[in-house]
Write a protein that holds these residues in place. Structure first.
Motif, short mmCIF file in Angstrom:
data_model
loop_
_atom_site.label_atom_id
_atom_site.label_comp_id
_atom_site.label_asym_id
_atom_site.label_seq_id
_atom_site.Cartn_x
_atom_site.Cartn_y
_atom_site.Cartn_z
N VAL A 60 0.86 -1.19 0.00
CA VAL A 60 0.00 0.00 0.00
C VAL A 60 0.89 1.23 0.00
O VAL A 60 2.05 1.19 0.43
N THR A 61 0.34 2.33 -0.49
CA THR A 61 1.05 3.61 -0.49
C THR A 61 0.29 4.59 0.39
O THR A 61 -0.86 4.94 0.11
N ILE A 62 0.93 5.01 1.48
CA ILE A 62 0.30 5.90 2.46
C ILE A 62 1.27 7.04 2.76
O ILE A 62 2.46 6.82 3.03
N ALA A 63 0.77 8.27 2.67
CA ALA A 63 1.54 9.47 3.03
C ALA A 63 2.85 9.52 2.29
O ALA A 63 3.91 9.85 2.86
N GLY A 64 2.79 9.19 0.98
CA GLY A 64 3.97 9.30 0.14
C GLY A 64 4.97 8.20 0.31
O GLY A 64 6.09 8.31 -0.21
N THR A 65 4.62 7.10 0.99
CA THR A 65 5.57 6.02 1.24
C THR A 65 4.93 4.68 0.89
O THR A 65 3.78 4.41 1.26
N ARG A 66 5.68 3.85 0.22
CA ARG A 66 5.23 2.50 -0.10
C ARG A 66 5.53 1.59 1.10
O ARG A 66 6.67 1.54 1.58
N ILE A 67 4.50 0.86 1.55
CA ILE A 67 4.62 -0.01 2.74
C ILE A 67 4.25 -1.42 2.32
O ILE A 67 3.20 -1.64 1.70
N CYS A 68 5.09 -2.38 2.67
CA CYS A 68 4.86 -3.79 2.34
C CYS A 68 4.57 -4.58 3.60
O CYS A 68 5.00 -4.22 4.72
N ASP A 69 3.83 -5.65 3.43
CA ASP A 69 3.51 -6.55 4.53
C ASP A 69 4.79 -7.19 5.07
O ASP A 69 5.64 -7.66 4.31
N GLY A 70 4.96 -7.20 6.38
CA GLY A 70 6.14 -7.80 7.01
C GLY A 70 7.22 -6.80 7.38
O GLY A 70 8.17 -7.16 8.09
N GLU A 71 7.12 -5.55 6.90
CA GLU A 71 8.09 -4.54 7.33
C GLU A 71 7.80 -4.11 8.77
O GLU A 71 6.82 -4.53 9.37
N TRP A 72 8.66 -3.24 9.30
CA TRP A 72 8.54 -2.81 10.69
C TRP A 72 8.15 -1.34 10.74
O TRP A 72 8.64 -0.54 9.95
N LEU A 73 7.27 -1.03 11.70
CA LEU A 73 6.79 0.34 11.90
C LEU A 73 7.19 0.82 13.29
O LEU A 73 7.04 0.08 14.28
N TYR A 74 7.68 2.06 13.37
CA TYR A 74 8.04 2.70 14.63
C TYR A 74 7.32 4.04 14.69
O TYR A 74 7.47 4.87 13.78
N ALA A 75 6.54 4.26 15.74
CA ALA A 75 5.73 5.48 15.85
C ALA A 75 5.87 6.07 17.24
O ALA A 75 5.93 5.35 18.25
N ASP A 76 5.94 7.40 17.29
CA ASP A 76 5.87 8.13 18.54
C ASP A 76 5.30 9.51 18.22
O ASP A 76 4.73 9.73 17.14
N THR A 77 5.42 10.43 19.14
CA THR A 77 4.84 11.75 18.93
C THR A 77 5.58 12.57 17.88
O THR A 77 5.07 13.61 17.43
N ASP A 78 6.78 12.14 17.47
CA ASP A 78 7.52 12.85 16.42
C ASP A 78 7.09 12.43 15.02
O ASP A 78 7.27 13.21 14.07
#
Length: 301
Positions: free
Chosen positions: A272-290
């Protein structure tokens, strides 16, 4: 003139026992000999001086002095030997005869305590880094970017555009990605969140629609109970107050009061393509307030 060790002239009347070659002192004086007395101290008396005897006056018309010889004080006895404990069990106790000392929960002998190598309160072992507890090991996105500049240059580490709002009690989360592509339909979203999350992050490409909400409070509650680390929605959500009370991380474009369709149309585990970035199943996501980072592999700082 000869005196005893106590330095008192005279006998210790009533406190010392007298013994001589002859039981009659008069007989010894008639023979012109000095009378020899042996004083034996009573128990509890260490010297004749402590006994404080009354000196007996010298007989009138007699010559010579009484000679008092006190025995030396007894030598101090050596200190008693302490009992030597061994790492054995008394056989007189039938209840403890078949027990090994190291397996006894309450040791009674010093040797047993010293010989027992097993600690009573072992330290807890650190938890293994697995997908099941990955939600408890997030990383700060700023530190990840600073420590992995080479990954940013070759495209293995990407950052999403800052278009998402922060929801949920867990503002910092991370985990492996599961992708889903829908459009104004939330049936597949519910099916995913009803499964065991095991610390994963659900990334939903809702086409950026702002006409309805594809995620509500009940699915988010299920995701929390099933162990999902977070949800990222390229669309809108609703029941914001309920979602903010859940211990899970949620990112969405905005909130909308209208519900989505229930046709069950969508695609699972696709890029999928979200917010200008291509994301594939199985990759890693890191999220915080930044912000939100996407990495091809698990990262460390």
């Amino acid at each position: 003139m000869e005196f005893g060790s106590c330095g008192i002239r005279g006998k210790c009347r009533g406190l010392c026992a007298k013994s001589s070659e002859d039981s009659s002192p008069a007989f010894a004086r008639r023979r012109g000999q000095q009378e020899t007395l042996t004083l034996t101290l009573l128990p509890g008396i260490t010297s004749c001086a402590r006994a404080r005897p009354r000196p007996r006056p010298r007989p009138r018309g007699r010559s010579g002095w009484w000679v008092i010889r006190c025995p030396p004080p007894p030598a101090s006895s050596p200190p008693p030997l302490l009992p030597i404990f061994t790492n054995t069990i008394p056989t007189s106790d039938p209840d403890r005869a078949n027990h090994h000392p190291q397996s006894d929960p309450s040791p009674d002998w010093p040797g047993q305590i010293a010989a027992d190598p097993t600690p009573r309160n072992p330290l807890p072992r650190p938890r293994a880094r697995t997908e099941s507890n990955m939600a408890a090991l997030p990383l700060a996105t700023a530190e990840v970017c600073d420590a992995n500049a080479h990954l940013i240059m070759n495209g293995e580490l990407r950052a999403l555009q800052p278009v998402f709002q922060v929801y949920g009690r867990r503002q910092v989360f991370a985990g492996p990605i599961v992708t889903l592509k829908v459009y104004e339909d939330n049936v597949l979203v519910r099916e995913f969140l009803e499964e065991k999350g095991q610390g994963r992050v659900l990334v939903v490409d809702g086409g950026g629609s702002l006409r309805c909400a594809i995620l509500g409070g009940n699915p988010v509650q299920q995701a929390q109970n099933n162990g999902w680390a977070g949800i990222v929605v390229n669309g809108c959500i609703r029941d914001v107050d309920e979602i903010n009370g859940c211990d899970i991380g949620v990112r969405a474009l905005n909130s909308h009061p209208m519900k989505a369709n229930k046709k069950g149309i969508g695609e699972k585990h696709v890029p999928v393509t979200i917010a200008g970035t291509r994301i594939c199943d199985g990759e890693w996501l890191y999220a915080d307030t930044d912000g939100i980072l996407i990495s091809r592999t698990e990262l460390t700082v």
